[in-house]
Design an enzyme around this catalytic site. Sequence first.
Site, mmCIF file in Angstrom:
data_model
loop_
_atom_site.group_PDB
_atom_site.id
_atom_site.type_symbol
_atom_site.label_atom_id
_atom_site.label_comp_id
_atom_site.label_asym_id
_atom_site.label_seq_id
_atom_site.Cartn_x
_atom_site.Cartn_y
_atom_site.Cartn_z
ATOM 1 N N GLU A 1 -73.383 -1.522 -34.376
ATOM 2 C CA GLU A 1 -74.157 -0.988 -33.252
ATOM 3 C C GLU A 1 -74.524 0.469 -33.451
ATOM 4 O O GLU A 1 -75.601 0.907 -33.072
ATOM 5 C CB GLU A 1 -73.371 -1.149 -31.948
ATOM 6 C CG GLU A 1 -74.208 -0.955 -30.679
ATOM 7 C CD GLU A 1 -74.246 0.482 -30.172
ATOM 8 O OE1 GLU A 1 -75.001 0.755 -29.219
ATOM 9 O OE2 GLU A 1 -73.517 1.342 -30.723
ATOM 10 N N HIS B 1 -68.989 -3.414 -29.061
ATOM 11 C CA HIS B 1 -68.977 -3.129 -30.496
ATOM 12 C C HIS B 1 -67.703 -2.375 -30.855
ATOM 13 O O HIS B 1 -67.256 -1.489 -30.121
ATOM 14 C CB HIS B 1 -70.215 -2.329 -30.927
ATOM 15 C CG HIS B 1 -70.328 -0.962 -30.319
ATOM 16 N ND1 HIS B 1 -69.766 0.168 -30.895
ATOM 17 C CD2 HIS B 1 -70.935 -0.527 -29.192
ATOM 18 C CE1 HIS B 1 -70.033 1.223 -30.149
ATOM 19 N NE2 HIS B 1 -70.732 0.836 -29.101
ATOM 20 N N GLU C 1 -70.267 -0.727 -22.351
ATOM 21 C CA GLU C 1 -70.626 0.625 -22.783
ATOM 22 C C GLU C 1 -70.193 1.649 -21.732
ATOM 23 O O GLU C 1 -70.108 1.336 -20.541
ATOM 24 C CB GLU C 1 -72.139 0.735 -23.000
ATOM 25 C CG GLU C 1 -72.664 0.028 -24.231
ATOM 26 C CD GLU C 1 -72.429 0.827 -25.508
ATOM 27 O OE1 GLU C 1 -71.798 1.896 -25.443
ATOM 28 O OE2 GLU C 1 -72.879 0.365 -26.576
ATOM 29 N N ASP D 1 -67.444 -0.916 -33.979
ATOM 30 C CA ASP D 1 -67.753 0.158 -34.926
ATOM 31 C C ASP D 1 -67.908 1.473 -34.178
ATOM 32 O O ASP D 1 -68.237 1.507 -32.986
ATOM 33 C CB ASP D 1 -68.992 -0.161 -35.749
ATOM 34 C CG ASP D 1 -70.259 -0.277 -34.925
ATOM 35 O OD1 ASP D 1 -70.207 -0.890 -33.840
ATOM 36 O OD2 ASP D 1 -71.312 0.235 -35.362
#
Length: 389
Positions: free
Chosen positions: A144, A72, A173, A74
């Site tokens: 996210e 992601h 992540e 964002d």
Amino acid sequence: MATDALSIARDLVRCPSVTPADAGALGVLEKLLGDAGFEVHRVTFSEPGAADIDNLYARIGATGPHIAFAGHTDVVPPGDESAWTHGAFSGEVKDGFLYGRGTVDMKGGIACSAAATLEYLEAHGGRPGKDGNGSISFLITGDEEDIAVNGTVKLMQWAAARGEKFDHCVLGEPSNVAELGDCIKIGRRGSQSGTLYVEGVQGHVAYPHRASNPIPDIAALITALVSEPLDQGSAQFQPSNLAFTSVDVGNPANNVIPGQARAKFNVRFNDHHNQESLRALIEARVAKVSGNRIRTRIVWEPSNADVFVTRPGPFTDLVVAAIEEVTGRRPELNTGGGTSDARFIKDYCPVIEFGLVGQTMHQIDERAPVADLEKLTRIYHGVLDRYFA
């Protein structure tokens, strides 16, 4: 356009893409991957009451095996920007660290996966796999960090509807706890929230016989729910945990017995439960304490966070081998932490999470060592080498 991980990460960090804003972040990847021969799609999803969100899907290759990198762009708000020693969206490099919101969570991981993929393709004639057989794709969302309704969950549905089939996925992540290479996330606990209501009878404190105070009753229920474990954990998961997050009666007066008490709670649950069995267990425990005397109800919040685990096997083995080769560490296979977009991907293919060290994510002066960006790129490259061997 520079294609090394540091340059890509700096370009991404300089985009102030606080959810729901994209601020050009997906455009950076669209050009980078498009120039490398990927078929790139920008897809916008909508939901009543939520902002429209841009997402990106890019693929090179037309056959299997098919590995995807997910992430992601964002980020969470920077907070007090005057407290940052380097601009929150400056992408500044100082003393061997890249600073900026999203550096760790998770623009750095995306940059490393993109750089590794471009390096791999350059070394293999621009095509993935043996003799050009194989596919690499990117699943990147801008939704996210907030409510996550117009992001990966819909991007996976969109991809499946057009016939995309994924064999494995790496979500970048920040999985590591203290050092790069110390942890791979192979699953996540489920999450379920609810509100427990206890009904009483409002009245004057001077006449308690005319009222029924719900506060002692809800206190007894809270004590009962937190004092008895939900389970003892499992082979892959720690014990499930129920935590109360607020207790309220909505009563500003000190001479009125309230008519209702409510308590919000969240459960992080392991693979001994699913949402239905967990709800039934908690409701049964409440009923046991309540009997016919206490009037209670539980309002459950909708949840899209079921427990899941990717069982160790050939795919996790090759990721472990790539990590060991670069870092000299054998990572722990772990299922701790909060929820992630892996919960949406796991319905389509096995997924693991491996990225940077998460110590500074969401903090002032979020930063990542430049050396870790270089190492993570080498690890991802090693994953591709082994995957298509």
